[in-house]
Design an enzyme around this catalytic site. Structure first.
Site, mmCIF file in Angstrom:
data_model
loop_
_atom_site.group_PDB
_atom_site.id
_atom_site.type_symbol
_atom_site.label_atom_id
_atom_site.label_comp_id
_atom_site.label_asym_id
_atom_site.label_seq_id
_atom_site.Cartn_x
_atom_site.Cartn_y
_atom_site.Cartn_z
ATOM 1 N N HIS A 114 13.848 1.008 -63.268
ATOM 2 C CA HIS A 114 14.915 1.352 -63.985
ATOM 3 C C HIS A 114 14.665 0.934 -65.189
ATOM 4 O O HIS A 114 14.965 2.033 -66.569
ATOM 5 C CB HIS A 114 15.814 0.460 -63.536
ATOM 6 N N GLU A 115 14.411 -0.535 -65.844
ATOM 7 C CA GLU A 115 14.387 -0.302 -66.904
ATOM 8 C C GLU A 115 13.374 0.599 -67.183
ATOM 9 O O GLU A 115 13.582 0.733 -68.509
ATOM 10 C CB GLU A 115 13.958 -1.692 -67.326
ATOM 11 N N HIS A 118 14.444 3.983 -68.659
ATOM 12 C CA HIS A 118 15.043 3.878 -69.827
ATOM 13 C C HIS A 118 13.407 4.610 -70.891
ATOM 14 O O HIS A 118 13.732 5.075 -71.850
ATOM 15 C CB HIS A 118 15.544 2.580 -69.824
ATOM 16 N N HIS A 124 21.722 6.155 -67.986
ATOM 17 C CA HIS A 124 22.332 5.673 -67.127
ATOM 18 C C HIS A 124 22.162 7.983 -66.128
ATOM 19 O O HIS A 124 22.928 8.131 -66.904
ATOM 20 C CB HIS A 124 23.281 5.438 -66.743
ATOM 21 N N TYR A 171 24.351 3.439 -61.763
ATOM 22 C CA TYR A 171 24.688 1.622 -61.215
ATOM 23 C C TYR A 171 25.611 2.224 -59.748
ATOM 24 O O TYR A 171 25.797 3.282 -59.354
ATOM 25 C CB TYR A 171 26.281 2.162 -61.525
#
Length: 340
Positions: A114-115, A118, A124, A171
Site C-alpha cells: 500500500h505504501e 502511494h 486511496h 480502507y
C-alpha cells in the site's frame, strides 16, 4: 517528523504542488521497459523485517514492470524507514523520500505494498472521483481531524479501470471510526462487499500500475482457495511469444497444483515453449517444477507456503494446445505443529 500533517492518513502532502497534477510523479522507465525504483533500508530493520519488505517488493516485479532496486548513487530514491506509523509520499517527489514502514504495526505484505503503491503515484481507492457510486462515507462517525482522509479527489486518475473494492489501496469499513462498531465506509448497493484487504495487490491494482507505467505484462493473481488456470485459447493452440505468469496467493497454507491437460511443443531441454513453477511469489523463489514441455502430464506439485508462481513462455516457432490446471489449498483449520 510526526509534525508532518498527513493529508490522506498515510500520504505526506506536498505543499508546493498539487497532489495529483504533478508532471514528474512517475518514476522513469528504462529503455528495456523496466521502471527501476531505487531504495535504501533503515539499518535498524532486522532480518525478518527486511524479508517482509523484499517479499512485498517481489510481487511488484513479478506482476508489473516496477522493480525496486537497491540504491547505488541515484538522486531520487525511497528511504524506507521505521518512523511513526505507515505512510508515504504520493508519486516521485525527488531526492530521498521517506516511506515509513514501522517495525511495530506495518510489517504486513499488503500494508507495505500500500505504501509503495502511494510512492508509485496512487491515491486511496476510496478517494477516486467516482467513489460515491460505490461507497457511502459515514461522516457522522469520522472526527473532524480525520475527515481529510476521506476527501474525494475530483481529478483522480482512474485510468478507465473499474472501482476496486478489493484494492490494497482501499480502507477497511471501520478505519478512523470514532464510534466502536460503526462503519466509516459502507459499500453500496451491497454493504456486505469486503473492503480493506491487505493480503496483497489485487488484479486491478496490477492493471492500474501497468496502465499508468505503460507496461505490457501478462500476469494474473488467483486468490481464491481453489481455481483453474489455462493457457490462452486452450484447448485451441496458444500463440507464439507468450510470456505469462499466474500468482496463486491463498489465505491458508500449502497449494497443490494438478495439471488436467498438457501439450506443449517439445524442444531439447524445453528451451522453446515451457511451463515452470516456483515455490513463492517470484522467479528467484525455489523451483518446484523446472522447464517442462511435451505431452506427458506433469505430476501434482505442492508448495511449501501459501504462494506459488506459474510461468508460461513460448517462442516464435511452433505451438500446441497448451495446458489446463486446477489448484486447491489446505484450509487454515489444518494446523501443522501448532503453527498456522
Amino acid at each position: 517528523d510526526s509534525s508532518q500533517f498527513l493529508q490522506e492518513g498515510d500520504i505526506v502532502p506536498q505543499r508546493r504542488r498539487s497532489a495529483i497534477n504533478c508532471r514528474q510523479c512517475n518514476w522513469p522507465q528504462s529503455s528495456d521497459g523496466i521502471v527501476r525504483v531505487p531504495y535504501v533500508l533503515d539499518p535498524s530493520y532486522e532480518e525478518s523485517h527486511i524479508k517482509g519488505i523484499l517479499d512485498a517488493m517481489a510481487e511488484f516485479a513479478t506482476l508489473t514492470c516496477i522493480n525496486f532496486v537497491k540504491r547505488k548513487a541515484e538522486r531520487d530514491y525511497l528511504s524506507i524507514k521505521s518512523a511513526d506509523g505507515c505512510w508515504s509520499n504520493y508519486g516521485k517527489v525527488g531526492g530521498g523520500q521517506t516511506v515509513s514502514v514501522m517495525k511495530g504495526g506495518c510489517m504486513w505484505k499488503g500494508i507495505i505494498q500500500h505504501e509503495l503503491d502511494h510512492a508509485l503515484g496512487f491515491l486511496h481507492e476510496h478517494s477516486r472521483s467516482d467513489r460515491d457510486k460505490h461507497v457511502k462515507i459515514m461522516w457522522e462517525y469520522i472526527s473532524p481531524a480525520d475527515r481529510p482522509d476521506f476527501k474525494k479527489f475530483e481529478n483522480s486518475r482512474n485510468l478507465d479501470l473499474p472501482y476496486d473494492y478489493a484494492s490494497v489501496m482501499h480502507y477497511g469499513p471501520y478505519t478512523f471510526t470514532n464510534t466502536t462498531g460503526k462503519a466509516t465506509i459502507v459499500p453500496i448497493p451491497d454493504e456486505t462487499v469486503h473492503i480493506g484487504q491487505r493480503q496483497g495487490l489485487s488484479n486491478l491494482d496490477v492493471a492500474k500500475i501497468n496502465k499508468l507505467y505503460n507496461c505490457s505484462r501478462c500476469s494474473t493473481i488467483l486468490d481464491a482457495a481453489s481455481g483453474t488456470l489455462r493457457s490462452a485459447d486452450h484447448p485451441k493452440n496458444y500463440s507464439d511469444n507468450t510470456n505469462c505468469v499466474w500468482l496463486i496467493r491463498t489465505r491458508s497454507r500449502k497449494i497443490s497444483l494438478h495439471f488436467e491437460a498438457f501439450e506443449l511443443w517439445k524442444t531439447r531441454d524445453c528451451q522453446g515453449d515451457y511451463v515452470k513453477v516456483y515455490d513463492g511469489s517470484s522467479k528467484s523463489s525455489a523451483v518446484l517444477m523446472d522447464k517442462t514441455c511435451g505431452s506427458k502430464i506433469p505430476s501434482d506439485i505442492v508448495s511449501s507456503s501459501n504462494l506459488m508462481l506459474i510461468e508460461f513462455i513460448t517462442d516464435g516457432a511452433d505451438t500446441a494446445s497448451g495446458f489446463q490446471a486446477t489448484f486447491t489449498s489446505g484450509r487454515s483449520e489444518n494446523k501443522e505443529n501448532g503453527k498456522e
